[in-house]
Design an enzyme around this catalytic site. Structure first.
Site: not given
Ligand code: FNR
Length: 349
Positions: A26, A58, A100, A176, A181, A228, A318
């Site tokens: 996140l 990330a 990540q 990642h 990306y 991922r 997340g």
């Molecule tokens: C993310 N997500 C994300 N994915 C990833 O691979 N690297 C990252 O740095 C991020 N950053 C990120 C920031 C924020 C604020 C959000 C809301 C989401 C995606 C995240 O890992 C996840 O796949 C999604 O949020 C879906 O899962 P949830 O939230 O439905 O449980």
């Protein structure tokens, strides 16, 4: 009903997770201006150490990979030292944490890294439309197509970042390769129109991802390496019917590498992709037979059901982890969860 989440899970001979709940990566944009993780970040991650595994936000492998403000890096000694504080805080509370590893490719912007420090690069010179979240005054640039020398350097820089992650105390890394990306930009036809050995046919389109995986395995071992992937194009990316063959080829090759796991990248796993024949998690389960991490708008209940139905092995959460630092305890004890709100992104609670 969620009991299945609370049994340990052996990833391999090196790593066993205390439970099947993974904190999804996140991005929080809270590193300092040298992209060094802060003490506040260490405390934030430590509060979530009862997850079976934390995957860090990330973290860029080098300056030209940056596409958002104050995202942390893993290429300077100061960044490695900052991460040491984070990993120690998590380990002191009995947790595990992967880094990540990130390069945003065409989603990068020189506003962050300076024109003198590089260019925006991607698989091809195909840009995306629009402006940068949190920096809406910046529009995306047309990227330069990476030369083969650029690609060799990138592969080497990913491996160095992985070694740096181990030096910083991480238990492993998640590459990642998802969410539109850099690595993903090689894997989809809408943004890869190369005609050399990194384009045109599935074996070539998958080559960069496999080279990064192999370089990282050589540096830190397959037990500590995960990736991922987003076989379904859904973010900064147009779908193309040909993409499926690329992922078929990639997954077949990854299966021989015995990675720690493959993690789906998606926001809502109810989304169906016609060229995958359904949801992305279903597609991954059909094509790949080792440990799979599911994600995407699941609750502990729906995620447990998905694990029971053999859709995937581990559940990543997340947004609920942003809203509930004690997510694992709350689920285990049947306590009510605080609902996620985007306003929560302003602060590291
Ligand atoms: C993310 N997500 C994300 N994915 C990833 O691979 N690297 C990252 O740095 C991020 N950053 C990120 C920031 C924020 C604020 C959000 C809301 C989401 C995606 C995240 O890992 C996840 O796949 C999604 O949020 C879906 O899962 P949830 O939230 O439905 O449980």
């Amino acid at each position: 009903m969620t009991a299945t989440l609370f049994t340990p899970y052996k990833l391999n001979d090196t790593l066993t997770l205390n439970n099947k709940i993974i904190m999804a990566p996140l991005t929080r944009c809270m590193a300092d201006d040298n992209l060094v993780p802060t003490a506040t970040m260490a405390a934030y991650y430590a509060r979530r150490a009862d997850a079976g595994l934390i995957i860090s936000e990330a973290t860029i492998i080098r300056p030209d990979g940056q596409g958002y403000v104050n995202t942390p890096g893993l290429y300077t000694q100061a960044q490695i030292e900052g991460w040491k504080v984070v990993t120690k805080a998590v380990h002191d509370k009995g947790g595990k944490i992967f880094a990540q590893l990130w390069h945003t490719g065409r989603v990068a912007h020189p506003f962050f890294f300076g024109e003198q420090n590089g260019e925006v690069i991607s698989a091809s010179n195909i840009g995306i439309e629009g402006t940068i979240p949190r920096n809406r005054e910046l529009t995306y640039q047309q990227p330069k197509a990476a030369t083969q020398a650029d690609i060799a350097q990138l592969v080497s820089d990913y491996a160095t970042a992985a070694s740096n992650a181990i030096e910083a105390g991480f238990d492993g890394v998640e590459i990642h390769g998802a969410n539109g990306y850099l690595i993903d930009q090689f894997l989809h036809y809408s943004c890869n129109n190369r005609t050399d050995e990194y384009g045109e046919i599935p074996e070539n389109m998958a080559r960069f991802a496999v080279e990064v995986v192999d370089a990282i395995i050589a540096a830190i071992g397959s037990d500590r390496t995960a990736i991922r992937l987003s076989p379904g194009a859904y973010f900064n990316m147009e779908p193309n019917q040909g993409d499926r063959a690329v992922f078929d080829t990639l997954l077949k090759q990854l299966e021989t590498r015995h990675l720690a796991f493959i993690h789906l990248g998606i926001f809502d796993d109810a989304m169906e992709f016609d060229y995958l024949g359904g949801t992305a998690s279903r597609y991954l389960r059909q094509q790949y037979h080792q440990t799979l991490v599911g994600v995407g708008s699941y609750t502990a209940e729906t995620g447990s059901k998905a694990i029971a139905n053999n859709q995937f092995d581990l559940l990543a959460i997340g947004r609920a982890f942003i809203a509930n630092p004690d997510y694992v305890t709350r689920v285990r004890d049947g306590l009510e969860l605080t609902a996620y709100d985007d306003a929560m992104l302003a602060e590291l609670v």
